[in-house]
Write a protein that holds these residues in place. Structure first.
Motif, PDB file in Angstrom:
ATOM      1  N   ASN A 110      -5.656   0.471   3.258  1.00 13.88           N
ATOM      2  CA  ASN A 110      -5.769   1.695   2.448  1.00 13.88           C
ATOM      3  C   ASN A 110      -4.402   2.212   2.033  1.00 13.88           C
ATOM      4  O   ASN A 110      -4.273   2.822   0.966  1.00 13.88           O
ATOM      5  CB  ASN A 110      -6.548   2.769   3.198  1.00 13.88           C
ATOM      6  N   ARG A 111      -3.380   1.976   2.844  1.00 13.37           N
ATOM      7  CA  ARG A 111      -2.022   2.423   2.539  1.00 13.37           C
ATOM      8  C   ARG A 111      -1.239   1.405   1.726  1.00 13.37           C
ATOM      9  O   ARG A 111      -0.101   1.678   1.328  1.00 13.37           O
ATOM     10  CB  ARG A 111      -1.274   2.711   3.844  1.00 13.37           C
ATOM     11  N   SER A 112      -1.817   0.253   1.466  1.00  9.57           N
ATOM     12  CA  SER A 112      -1.098  -0.818   0.780  1.00  9.57           C
ATOM     13  C   SER A 112      -0.749  -0.422  -0.659  1.00  9.57           C
ATOM     14  O   SER A 112      -1.231   0.578  -1.177  1.00  9.57           O
ATOM     15  CB  SER A 112      -1.922  -2.108   0.795  1.00  9.57           C
ATOM     16  N   SER A 113       0.058  -1.264  -1.271  1.00 13.22           N
ATOM     17  CA  SER A 113       0.567  -0.966  -2.613  1.00 13.22           C
ATOM     18  C   SER A 113      -0.432  -1.280  -3.736  1.00 13.22           C
ATOM     19  O   SER A 113      -0.166  -0.937  -4.887  1.00 13.22           O
ATOM     20  CB  SER A 113       1.862  -1.758  -2.854  1.00 13.22           C
ATOM     21  N   LEU A 114      -1.537  -1.926  -3.416  1.00 10.74           N
ATOM     22  CA  LEU A 114      -2.524  -2.210  -4.463  1.00 10.74           C
ATOM     23  C   LEU A 114      -3.088  -0.913  -5.039  1.00 10.74           C
ATOM     24  O   LEU A 114      -3.360   0.027  -4.286  1.00 10.74           O
ATOM     25  CB  LEU A 114      -3.693  -3.017  -3.905  1.00 10.74           C
ATOM     26  N   PRO A 115      -3.303  -0.860  -6.346  1.00  5.76           N
ATOM     27  CA  PRO A 115      -3.972   0.313  -6.929  1.00  5.76           C
ATOM     28  C   PRO A 115      -5.376   0.460  -6.340  1.00  5.76           C
ATOM     29  O   PRO A 115      -5.996  -0.515  -5.898  1.00  5.76           O
ATOM     30  CB  PRO A 115      -4.033  -0.018  -8.416  1.00  5.76           C
ATOM     31  N   GLY A 116      -5.905   1.677  -6.359  1.00  2.86           N
ATOM     32  CA  GLY A 116      -7.189   1.990  -5.737  1.00  2.86           C
ATOM     33  C   GLY A 116      -8.338   1.098  -6.173  1.00  2.86           C
ATOM     34  O   GLY A 116      -9.070   0.551  -5.348  1.00  2.86           O
TER      35      GLY A 116
END
Length: 184
Positions: free
Chosen positions: A55-61
């Motif tokens: 959830n904290r990763s850099s991928l967009p939502g």
């Protein structure tokens, strides 16, 4: 068939209770997935830690939802497809995108389609993606960090998908509207 207990925060093994209490505070209920995982407090803690990090990763939502649904569809996890479809819709992922992901169809958005394709390659080839798959993902505007964030999401889904396959986790009422059946 081996029967697995679906625990809650009152009857789970002691080491799992804090994780289930936190889940109940966060979501308003303890999912049956978490309840099953509580049999192994370490699995539950590991899954929740991976979920938090993803959830904290850099991928967009929307891309995160594409990873979770795609991996779950390809692994045939009926529980996770229903759960992640519900959560994606609540996060305002367009219904047509969610439906396409559930059906394994191409997406009109090139960035999201690249996420779907890379996730699919990772799952079906057990991580042995071709350089061309990674290059296509990067050419769609993603970064090398995003590649590794997809690995994180696929790893997280592997834990839950396999748990659900083994335990035949019952679907929570909260996910019922998005119930999904794996193609035979």
């Amino acid at each position: 068939m081996a029967e697995f207990t679906v625990y809650d925060e009152t009857d789970a093994p002691a080491d799992a209770r804090p994780q289930l209490e936190a889940a109940k505070n966060r979501m308003g209920f303890v999912t049956t997935l978490n309840g099953v995982m509580a049999e192994s407090p370490e699995l539950l803690a590991g899954y929740n830690a991976l979920s938090e990090q993803f959830n904290r990763s850099s991928l967009p939502g929307h891309a995160k939802h594409a990873v979770l649904i795609t991996a779950s569809v390809l692994n045939g996890c009926e529980y996770c497809v229903a759960a992640h479809s519900t959560v994606a819709l609540r996060a305002r992922v367009p219904a047509e995108v969610v439906e396409a992901l559930r059906a394994g169809r191409a997406l009109g958005d090139p960035g999201l389609e690249a996420v779907r394709r890379l996730t699919g390659a990772m799952v079906t080839r057990r991580g042995w993606v071709d350089d061309a798959d990674v290059e296509a993902f990067l050419a769609a505007g993603h970064t090398r960090r995003h590649v590794l964030d997809v690995v994180l999401g696929v790893g997280m889904k592997t834990l839950s998908n396999y748990t659900n396959h083994i335990a035949h986790t019952p679907l929570d009422p909260a996910w019922k509207e998005q119930e999904w059946t794996a193609p035979s």
